[in-house]
Design a protein around this motif. Structure first.
Motif, PDB file in Angstrom:
ATOM      1  N   MET A 191       0.364  -1.155   0.207  1.00 11.46           N
ATOM      2  CA  MET A 191       0.728  -0.040  -0.048  1.00 11.46           C
ATOM      3  C   MET A 191       1.238   1.158  -0.078  1.00 11.46           C
ATOM      4  O   MET A 191       0.632   1.926  -0.575  1.00 11.46           O
ATOM      5  CB  MET A 191      -0.785   0.081   1.066  1.00 11.46           C
ATOM      6  N   ALA A 192       2.152   0.739   0.520  1.00 15.78           N
ATOM      7  CA  ALA A 192       3.053   2.174   0.627  1.00 15.78           C
ATOM      8  C   ALA A 192       3.245   2.505  -0.259  1.00 15.78           C
ATOM      9  O   ALA A 192       3.601   3.827  -1.194  1.00 15.78           O
ATOM     10  CB  ALA A 192       4.079   2.097   1.586  1.00 15.78           C
TER      11      ALA A 192
ATOM     12  N   ALA B 243       3.349  14.733  -9.012  1.00 13.25           N
ATOM     13  CA  ALA B 243       4.178  15.407  -8.424  1.00 13.25           C
ATOM     14  C   ALA B 243       5.164  15.963  -9.996  1.00 13.25           C
ATOM     15  O   ALA B 243       4.959  16.508 -10.271  1.00 13.25           O
ATOM     16  CB  ALA B 243       4.668  15.846  -7.679  1.00 13.25           C
ATOM     17  N   LEU B 244       5.114  14.655 -10.552  1.00 12.49           N
ATOM     18  CA  LEU B 244       6.106  14.948 -12.437  1.00 12.49           C
ATOM     19  C   LEU B 244       5.911  15.093 -13.096  1.00 12.49           C
ATOM     20  O   LEU B 244       6.124  15.165 -13.949  1.00 12.49           O
ATOM     21  CB  LEU B 244       6.840  13.798 -12.100  1.00 12.49           C
ATOM     22  N   ALA B 245       4.378  15.146 -12.963  1.00 12.71           N
ATOM     23  CA  ALA B 245       3.581  15.736 -13.958  1.00 12.71           C
ATOM     24  C   ALA B 245       3.241  17.078 -14.995  1.00 12.71           C
ATOM     25  O   ALA B 245       3.527  17.350 -16.105  1.00 12.71           O
ATOM     26  CB  ALA B 245       1.978  15.257 -14.109  1.00 12.71           C
ATOM     27  N   GLY B 246       4.129  18.407 -13.964  1.00 13.31           N
ATOM     28  CA  GLY B 246       4.761  19.326 -14.445  1.00 13.31           C
ATOM     29  C   GLY B 246       5.696  19.607 -14.985  1.00 13.31           C
ATOM     30  O   GLY B 246       6.360  20.351 -15.495  1.00 13.31           O
TER      31      GLY B 246
ATOM     32  N   LEU C  84       0.898   8.929  -6.096  1.00 12.82           N
ATOM     33  CA  LEU C  84       1.870  10.287  -5.394  1.00 12.82           C
ATOM     34  C   LEU C  84       2.773  11.416  -6.671  1.00 12.82           C
ATOM     35  O   LEU C  84       2.584  12.124  -7.177  1.00 12.82           O
ATOM     36  CB  LEU C  84       1.774  10.845  -4.375  1.00 12.82           C
ATOM     37  N   GLY C  85       3.244   9.815  -6.710  1.00 15.28           N
ATOM     38  CA  GLY C  85       5.139  10.451  -7.527  1.00 15.28           C
ATOM     39  C   GLY C  85       4.311  11.355  -8.834  1.00 15.28           C
ATOM     40  O   GLY C  85       5.213  12.128  -9.748  1.00 15.28           O
TER      41      GLY C  85
END
Length: 77
Positions: A9-10, A21-24, A17-18
């Motif tokens: 799960m972690a 965060a890196l999409a932009g 979330l990573g």
């Protein structure tokens, strides 16, 4: 078994979330600077004569009617 579930799960949460965060982040070189134009290089700015009257754009009668209708509706409130 519980530790494996918590670890998975972690990892899933970190990957979810990573990616957001890196999409932009887009790695590309910046655009080159524009070449200097002759007007800014010599300091001469051309402008129309002061006696020239600005030309009004022709308006559409439907647009005029819509604006008048909106103004009359807004005046009721």
């Amino acid at each position: 078994m519980t530790r494996l579930r918590q670890l998975s799960m972690a990892i899933v949460l970190t990957l979810m979330l990573g990616t957001y965060a890196l999409a932009g982040i887009i790695d590309c070189p910046p655009a080159p600077a524009p070449p200097p134009s002759s007007a800014t290089a010599t300091g001469i700015i051309e402008c129309p004569p002061s006696d020239a009257q600005p030309v009004a754009a022709p308006t559409d009668p439907v647009v005029d009617f819509a604006f008048n209708l909106m103004q009359s509706i807004l005046s009721l409130f």
